[in-house]
Write an enzyme that holds these catalytic residues in place. Structure first.
Site, PDB file in Angstrom:
ATOM      1  N   CYS A   1      37.319  22.900 -26.618  1.00 59.32           N
ATOM      2  CA  CYS A   1      36.144  23.992 -26.619  1.00 59.32           C
ATOM      3  C   CYS A   1      34.998  23.034 -26.964  1.00 59.32           C
ATOM      4  CB  CYS A   1      36.299  24.881 -27.908  1.00 59.32           C
ATOM      5  SG  CYS A   1      37.241  24.138 -29.518  1.00 59.32           S
TER       6      CYS A   1
ATOM      7  N   ALA B   1      35.536  21.004 -30.145  1.00 57.60           N
ATOM      8  CA  ALA B   1      35.689  20.115 -29.884  1.00 57.60           C
ATOM      9  C   ALA B   1      34.763  18.854 -29.100  1.00 57.60           C
ATOM     10  CB  ALA B   1      37.185  19.547 -29.148  1.00 57.60           C
TER      11      ALA B   1
ATOM     12  N   ARG C   1      41.713  11.296 -30.724  1.00 55.98           N
ATOM     13  CA  ARG C   1      41.327  10.709 -29.325  1.00 55.98           C
ATOM     14  C   ARG C   1      41.636   8.930 -29.627  1.00 55.98           C
ATOM     15  NH1 ARG C   1      36.321  10.477 -28.759  1.00 55.98           N
ATOM     16  NH2 ARG C   1      35.498  11.053 -27.016  1.00 55.98           N
TER      17      ARG C   1
ATOM     18  N   HIS D   1      29.222  18.895 -26.337  1.00 58.51           N
ATOM     19  CA  HIS D   1      28.201  17.229 -26.078  1.00 58.51           C
ATOM     20  C   HIS D   1      26.974  17.400 -26.039  1.00 58.51           C
ATOM     21  CE1 HIS D   1      31.532  16.179 -22.722  1.00 58.51           C
ATOM     22  NE2 HIS D   1      31.858  15.983 -23.963  1.00 58.51           N
TER      23      HIS D   1
HETATM   24 FE1  CFM Z   1      33.299  11.387 -21.247  1.00 59.15          FE
HETATM   25 FE2  CFM Z   1      35.205  11.942 -20.544  1.00 59.15          FE
HETATM   26 FE3  CFM Z   1      33.915  13.287 -22.486  1.00 59.15          FE
HETATM   27 FE4  CFM Z   1      34.885  10.851 -22.694  1.00 59.15          FE
HETATM   28 FE5  CFM Z   1      37.464  11.479 -23.524  1.00 59.15          FE
HETATM   29 FE6  CFM Z   1      37.594  12.270 -21.622  1.00 59.15          FE
HETATM   30 FE7  CFM Z   1      36.927  14.529 -22.750  1.00 59.15          FE
HETATM   31 MO1  CFM Z   1      39.073  12.697 -22.809  1.00 59.15          MO
HETATM   32  S1  CFM Z   1      34.504   9.767 -20.894  1.00 59.15           S
HETATM   33  S2  CFM Z   1      33.385  11.491 -22.923  1.00 59.15           S
HETATM   34  S3  CFM Z   1      36.495  10.054 -23.854  1.00 59.15           S
HETATM   35  S4  CFM Z   1      33.711  13.905 -20.526  1.00 59.15           S
HETATM   36  S5  CFM Z   1      38.720  11.092 -21.919  1.00 59.15           S
HETATM   37  S6  CFM Z   1      37.000  12.251 -19.067  1.00 59.15           S
HETATM   38  S7  CFM Z   1      38.199  14.513 -21.390  1.00 59.15           S
HETATM   39  S8  CFM Z   1      37.914  12.871 -25.045  1.00 59.15           S
HETATM   40  S9  CFM Z   1      35.374  14.704 -23.706  1.00 59.15           S
END
Ligand code: CFM
Length: 544
Positions: A64, A67, A98, A197
């Site tokens: 989500c 997260a 994580r 993000h």
């Molecule tokens: Fe970038 Fe990722 Fe992500 Fe990531 Fe991660 Fe991920 Fe993630 Mo899991 S590199 S920041 S450190 S998009 S592994 S492939 S899914 S937490 S949001």
């Protein structure tokens, strides 16, 4: 084990798979999913549907918005107290899940990452409002820990009842005299964690970066590393390379980091972007406001690491730096070669599938290529079209209601802090063919006819494995045991399954050893999925 339908070194015919998958869905759903499952063509990259809502009822890998904001971007930063404003479950399930590591510089430095802070909203707070409880929680956290700063994360009910986390944060900032900032990152706000993000990037940019206005020069070459989160210690490896090369790393967004380091990150001469999906917004905004150029790098894979370090050295165009970089690459590559020469013959020709996040499904293909392992199929959970097809498609991406739901902030050039010399440097390098603010995406680097699937569902995952029988499947914890029960080795590429680091040359060696272990063991041939021997209950549904 059943005979494999697949011939070595030839891509299997996957069109059959798409048909088979879509047959099971109601017409409308099938129509939607069809756009997210495409056969790749690296020379004429096809359009893929991405960053749209998952159809309710489909079991997705996605997380989500909360997260993405709290866990992903702010989670790895140690000197901030991250308070989850909401029911306890949201805080609890985003607590230490994580594997992002951190290292304080001395024993006096604070590290709050091992704590879990929550306002623990109750029914009565949902009915009468939770702002007072939040203010009290901030006060309490401050009194107990005296942190550098405090941030507040909104969970779903906060948006529904209308608590104003920003107003509370502003008041508390005044009262306590430290930086307090809030995020409107309710879980439902976006399509996936990707929205989180973006929301985190915006706030860090407006409320943190540049608040320390003093001009700082700690060394000849100052950089920020963006989109590297220190999972399994990856950042530590990269930091060591920078140190050896004579590069001063001001801040990493956000692996092994502090809020304090972000406050003066505008002193960097360049920003390097590792995970494009999660952090490209800050890189873009910093270029607009401060004139700091950015370019994409990748430290997953030995060749990719060498290429990225060389690019950095080329940017600064400093003889000493170039020599130090070449020396490091030569030494490390010799070690990598020794391991690869031994392992590659054992794993060459194996076939992998990977469905991870928004950048690793691409980055890890580098490592697999180096080992001669072929990527049959790959996809992101929440990548956008630019992560698949390259940034050139950005102007043609349709802005939908979900995207409009995220605040779009306007950034303008800072007359006092803009660094024209960096932009001039950029222009000179562009003239020589150096590429800035670019990401080519995953699809141009994948084979023709490889199957690219966005937001793969559990049903599709199972079918994909059943039909194409990969030698290795890479995803996360939600898939792990289902895949293993099907007799296929499964590597988690989010948490690394307690392994790592996998970044840099050292990481490439670790990964090769892991592949040797996983792909040469016979254990997977000895187990049968439980449903092969035990009766199972089947159900069906008529859809009208
Ligand atoms: Fe970038 Fe990722 Fe992500 Fe990531 Fe991660 Fe991920 Fe993630 Mo899991 S590199 S920041 S450190 S998009 S592994 S492939 S899914 S937490 S949001």
């Amino acid at each position: 084990m059943e005979e494999k339908k697949i011939l070595k070194n030839k891509m299997p015919d996957v069109s059959e798979f798409k048909e088979e998958i879509l047959k099971k869905y109601p017409v409308k759903v099938a129509k939607k999913r069809a756009k997210a499952i495409v056969l790749n063509d690296p020379d004429a990259v096809p359009e893929i549907q991405a960053n749209v809502r998952t159809v309710p009822g489909i079991i997705t890998q996605r997380g989500c918005t909360y997260a993405g904001c709290k866990g992903v971007i702010l989670g790895p930063t140690r000197d901030v107290i991250n308070i989850t404003h909401g029911p306890i479950g949201c805080g609890f399930y985003s607590w230490l899940t994580r594997r992002n590591q951190t290292e304080t510089k001395n024993d006096d430095e604070a590290n709050f990452m091992t704590y879990c802070f929550s306002t623990d909203m109750q029914d009565s707070n949902v009915v009468f409002g939770g702002e007072q409880k939040l203010a009290q929680a901030i006060r309490e956290a401050y009194e107990m820990f005296k942190p550098h700063s405090i941030s507040v994360f909104s969970t779903c009910p906060i948006g529904l009842i209308g608590d104003d986390v920003h107003a509370v944060s502003r008041d508390m900032k005044k009262e306590l005299g430290i930086n307090v900032f809030g995020f409107s990152c309710e879980g439902y706000r976006g399509v996936s964690q990707s929205a989180g993000h973006h929301i985190a990037n915006n706030k860090i940019f407006t409320d943190v970066i540049g608040i320390d206005q003093e001009q700082k020069r700690v060394g000849k070459h100052q950089v920020n590393l963006m989109g590297e989160y220190n999972i399994g210690g990856d950042s530590f490896v990269i930091e060591n390379y920078f140190k050896e090369m004579g590069i001063d790393l001001l801040a990493t967004f956000s692996g092994n980091s502090t809020i304090e380091s972000y406050e003066s990150a505008q002193n960097a001469d360049v920003n390097m972007v590792m995970c494009h999906r999660s952090i490209n917004y800050i890189a873009e905004m910093m270029e607009k406001k401060y004139g700091i150029p950015w370019f994409k790098i990748n430290f997953i894979g030995a060749n990719a690491t060498a290429k990225s370090l060389r690019k950095l050295a080329e940017y600064f165009d400093d003889k000493e730096l170039i020599e130090a970089t070449e020396k490091l690459i030569k030494r490390e590559m010799a070690q990598v070669k020794e391991v690869y020469d031994r392992i590659r013959p054992k794993v060459e020709g194996k076939r992998a599938m990977m469905f991870v996040g928004g950048s690793r499904a691409h980055h890890y293909q580098e490592l697999f290529n180096e080992l001669g392992i072929e990527t049959l199929s790959a996809g992101y959970e929440f990548g956008h079209r630019d992560d698949y097809e390259g940034r050139r498609v950005i102007p043609s991406i349709k802005i939908d209601a979900d995207t409009r739901n995220i605040e779009d902030i306007t950034v303008s050039k800072s007359d006092e802090e803009f660094k024209p010399q960096l932009q001039m440097r950029k222009e000179e390098l562009v003239a020589k063919g150096f590429s800035f603010e670019n990401y080519e995406g995953m699809m141009p680097e994948m084979k023709k006819n490889a199957l690219v699937i966005d937001d793969i569902s559990h049903w599709e995952t199972e079918k994909l494995i059943e039909m194409l029988k990969p030698d290795l499947f890479c995803a996360g914890i939600k898939e792990k045991y289902v895949v293993q029960k099907m007799g296929v080795p499964m590597k988690q590429l989010h948490s690394y399954d307690y392994g790592g680091p996998y970044a840099g040359f050292e990481g490439a060696i670790n990964f090769a050893l892991e592949m040797e272990r996983m792909l040469t063991t016979n254990i997977w041939k000895m187990i049968d999925a439980p449903w092969k021997n035990e009766p199972s209950i089947m159900g069906s549904m008529v859809y009208q």
